[in-house]
Motif scaffolding. Structure first.
Motif, short mmCIF file in Angstrom:
data_model
loop_
_atom_site.label_atom_id
_atom_site.label_comp_id
_atom_site.label_asym_id
_atom_site.label_seq_id
_atom_site.Cartn_x
_atom_site.Cartn_y
_atom_site.Cartn_z
N ASP A 24 98.88 135.95 16.62
CA ASP A 24 99.15 137.39 16.72
C ASP A 24 99.15 137.97 15.31
O ASP A 24 100.07 137.71 14.54
CB ASP A 24 100.51 137.65 17.37
CG ASP A 24 100.48 137.52 18.87
OD1 ASP A 24 100.71 136.40 19.35
OD2 ASP A 24 100.20 138.52 19.53
N PRO A 25 98.14 138.75 14.97
CA PRO A 25 98.07 139.28 13.60
C PRO A 25 99.06 140.42 13.40
O PRO A 25 99.69 140.90 14.35
CB PRO A 25 96.64 139.78 13.51
CG PRO A 25 96.31 140.21 14.91
CD PRO A 25 97.03 139.22 15.80
N ILE A 26 99.18 140.86 12.17
CA ILE A 26 100.01 142.02 11.86
C ILE A 26 99.36 143.25 12.49
O ILE A 26 98.13 143.42 12.42
CB ILE A 26 100.15 142.18 10.34
CG1 ILE A 26 100.95 141.00 9.77
CG2 ILE A 26 100.80 143.51 9.97
CD1 ILE A 26 101.01 140.95 8.26
N SER A 27 100.18 144.08 13.10
CA SER A 27 99.67 145.28 13.76
C SER A 27 98.89 146.14 12.78
O SER A 27 99.34 146.42 11.66
CB SER A 27 100.84 146.09 14.33
OG SER A 27 100.38 147.28 14.92
N GLY A 28 97.69 146.55 13.21
CA GLY A 28 96.85 147.39 12.36
C GLY A 28 95.87 146.63 11.49
O GLY A 28 94.97 147.23 10.90
N HIS A 29 96.03 145.32 11.39
CA HIS A 29 95.09 144.52 10.62
C HIS A 29 93.83 144.27 11.44
O HIS A 29 93.89 143.74 12.54
CB HIS A 29 95.73 143.18 10.22
CG HIS A 29 96.66 143.28 9.06
ND1 HIS A 29 97.13 142.18 8.38
CD2 HIS A 29 97.19 144.36 8.45
CE1 HIS A 29 97.90 142.58 7.39
NE2 HIS A 29 97.96 143.90 7.41
N THR A 30 92.70 144.66 10.87
CA THR A 30 91.46 144.54 11.63
C THR A 30 90.74 143.21 11.37
O THR A 30 89.88 142.82 12.13
CB THR A 30 90.50 145.68 11.28
OG1 THR A 30 90.23 145.64 9.86
CG2 THR A 30 91.11 147.03 11.63
N ALA A 31 91.10 142.55 10.30
CA ALA A 31 90.45 141.28 9.97
C ALA A 31 91.37 140.11 10.31
O ALA A 31 92.58 140.17 10.05
CB ALA A 31 90.07 141.23 8.49
N SER A 95 94.25 140.56 7.57
CA SER A 95 94.25 141.50 6.45
C SER A 95 93.91 142.88 6.98
O SER A 95 93.36 143.04 8.06
CB SER A 95 93.30 141.06 5.34
OG SER A 95 91.96 141.10 5.79
N LEU A 96 94.21 143.89 6.14
CA LEU A 96 94.03 145.28 6.56
C LEU A 96 92.61 145.58 6.97
O LEU A 96 92.36 146.25 7.93
CB LEU A 96 94.46 146.22 5.43
CG LEU A 96 95.91 146.65 5.46
CD1 LEU A 96 96.25 147.43 4.22
CD2 LEU A 96 96.20 147.48 6.71
N ALA A 97 91.66 145.08 6.19
CA ALA A 97 90.25 145.31 6.49
C ALA A 97 89.46 144.19 5.84
O ALA A 97 89.95 143.53 4.94
CB ALA A 97 89.79 146.66 5.98
N GLY A 98 88.26 144.00 6.31
CA GLY A 98 87.44 142.93 5.76
C GLY A 98 86.79 143.35 4.47
O GLY A 98 85.58 143.41 4.37
N THR A 99 87.61 143.65 3.48
CA THR A 99 87.05 144.04 2.18
C THR A 99 87.54 143.08 1.11
O THR A 99 88.64 142.56 1.20
CB THR A 99 87.46 145.48 1.80
OG1 THR A 99 88.88 145.56 1.80
CG2 THR A 99 86.90 146.47 2.78
N SER A 100 86.73 142.92 0.13
CA SER A 100 87.06 141.95 -0.92
C SER A 100 88.38 142.27 -1.59
O SER A 100 88.69 143.40 -1.89
CB SER A 100 85.97 141.97 -1.98
OG SER A 100 84.76 141.48 -1.46
N GLY A 101 89.13 141.24 -1.82
CA GLY A 101 90.37 141.38 -2.56
C GLY A 101 91.57 141.74 -1.73
O GLY A 101 92.70 141.67 -2.22
N ASN A 102 91.34 142.15 -0.45
CA ASN A 102 92.51 142.47 0.38
C ASN A 102 93.31 141.21 0.65
O ASN A 102 92.76 140.19 1.05
CB ASN A 102 92.06 143.09 1.71
CG ASN A 102 92.00 144.60 1.62
OD1 ASN A 102 92.07 145.18 0.55
ND2 ASN A 102 91.87 145.24 2.76
N GLU A 103 94.63 141.33 0.46
CA GLU A 103 95.49 140.17 0.64
C GLU A 103 95.45 139.69 2.08
O GLU A 103 95.56 140.49 3.02
CB GLU A 103 96.92 140.51 0.25
CG GLU A 103 97.90 139.35 0.43
CD GLU A 103 99.32 139.73 0.07
OE1 GLU A 103 99.53 140.82 -0.47
OE2 GLU A 103 100.23 138.91 0.33
N GLN A 104 95.29 138.41 2.23
CA GLN A 104 95.38 137.81 3.55
C GLN A 104 96.81 137.33 3.77
O GLN A 104 97.36 136.59 2.95
CB GLN A 104 94.39 136.65 3.68
CG GLN A 104 92.94 137.11 3.63
CD GLN A 104 91.94 135.98 3.83
OE1 GLN A 104 92.26 134.91 4.34
NE2 GLN A 104 90.70 136.22 3.43
#
Lengths: 115, 116
Positions: A24-31, A95-104
């Motif tokens: 179950d990921p964090i709510s709002g995390h798309t990645a 992570s928030l979005a599948g973009t480089s550098g976003n904290e996992q």
């Protein structure tokens, strides 16, 4: 808010059985990512989901492994016909979005033991 | 593919002392991110520090700092004033920049034990 949760915490199964591991990921995390941590080794990438895009399955070690993500939230990793070499800790991250550098952000993992 | 190497399987340090963990990596990319993650016995991976390769300044987070040597492809972590709560496994990780490849490539980890 709640972090990434995984269930079960521990799973013991017999060789040849199928297992399902849940994340179950964090709510709002798309990645969402799955990694495997074998004893004494680093983490090995398995699969990555980003929104509605086709998942990156390049890390799955064999066709016995599959994963799905329903409704862009919960993910299930399925291992069919388990083998002893599948014994490991399976970690899920989001992570928030599948973009480089976003904290996992990682969950506590599921320890799988195949007897 | 990226390779991340942590050559120190285990390190031991006295409380309040400083310890440095080494990490080297191999890549043909010119821009990327590097990370140090901490995994205590609870198994919960926690981000310690992050470095963008295009930034020359070394990242610092409280008692944690890095020595990033891009030409040498080296990314060491220094833990100052070590505390008992720092006892954990530490992983160095690599991520490409500005591609659709967001997976982390991890080293094998270094187990750090802080002695009272």
């Amino acid at each position: 808010g709640a972090g990434v949760s995984q269930s079960p915490s521990n799973k013991v199964t017999e060789k040849g059985k199928d297992v399902e591991l849940r994340c179950d990921p964090i709510s709002g995390h798309t990645a969402l990512y799955w990694y495997r941590q074998s004893l004494g080794q680093g983490l090995e990438f398995l699969i990555y989901f980003q929104g509605n895009s086709a998942p990156d399955k390049s890390g799955l070690p064999s066709d016995r492994f599959s994963a799905e993500r329903t409704g862009g939230s919960v993910s299930t990793l399925t291992i069919q016909r388990t083998q002893q070499e599948d014994s490991a800790v399976y970690l899920c991250a989001s992570s928030l979005a599948g973009t480089s550098g976003n904290e996992q952000f990682f969950g506590p993992g599921t320890r799988l033991t195949v007897l | 593919a990226q390779t991340v190497t942590q050559s120190q399987p285990e390190m031991s340090v006295q409380e309040a002392e400083t310890v440095t963990l080494s990490c080297t990596y191999d890549t043909s990319e010119s821009n990327y991110y590097l990370f140090w993650y901490k995994q205590p016995p609870s198994r919960q991976m926690i981000l310690v520090i992050r470095q963008e390769a295009y930034k020359q300044q070394n990242a610092t987070e409280n008692r944690f700092s890095v020595n990033f040597q891009k030409a040498a492809k080296s990314f060491s972590l220094k833990i100052s004033d070590s505390q008992l709560g720092d006892t954990a496994m530490y992983f160095c990780a690599f991520m490409k920049l500005l591609t659709n490849d967001y997976k982390l490539s991890f080293g094998a980890g270094t187990t750090v034990t802080v002695r009272a």
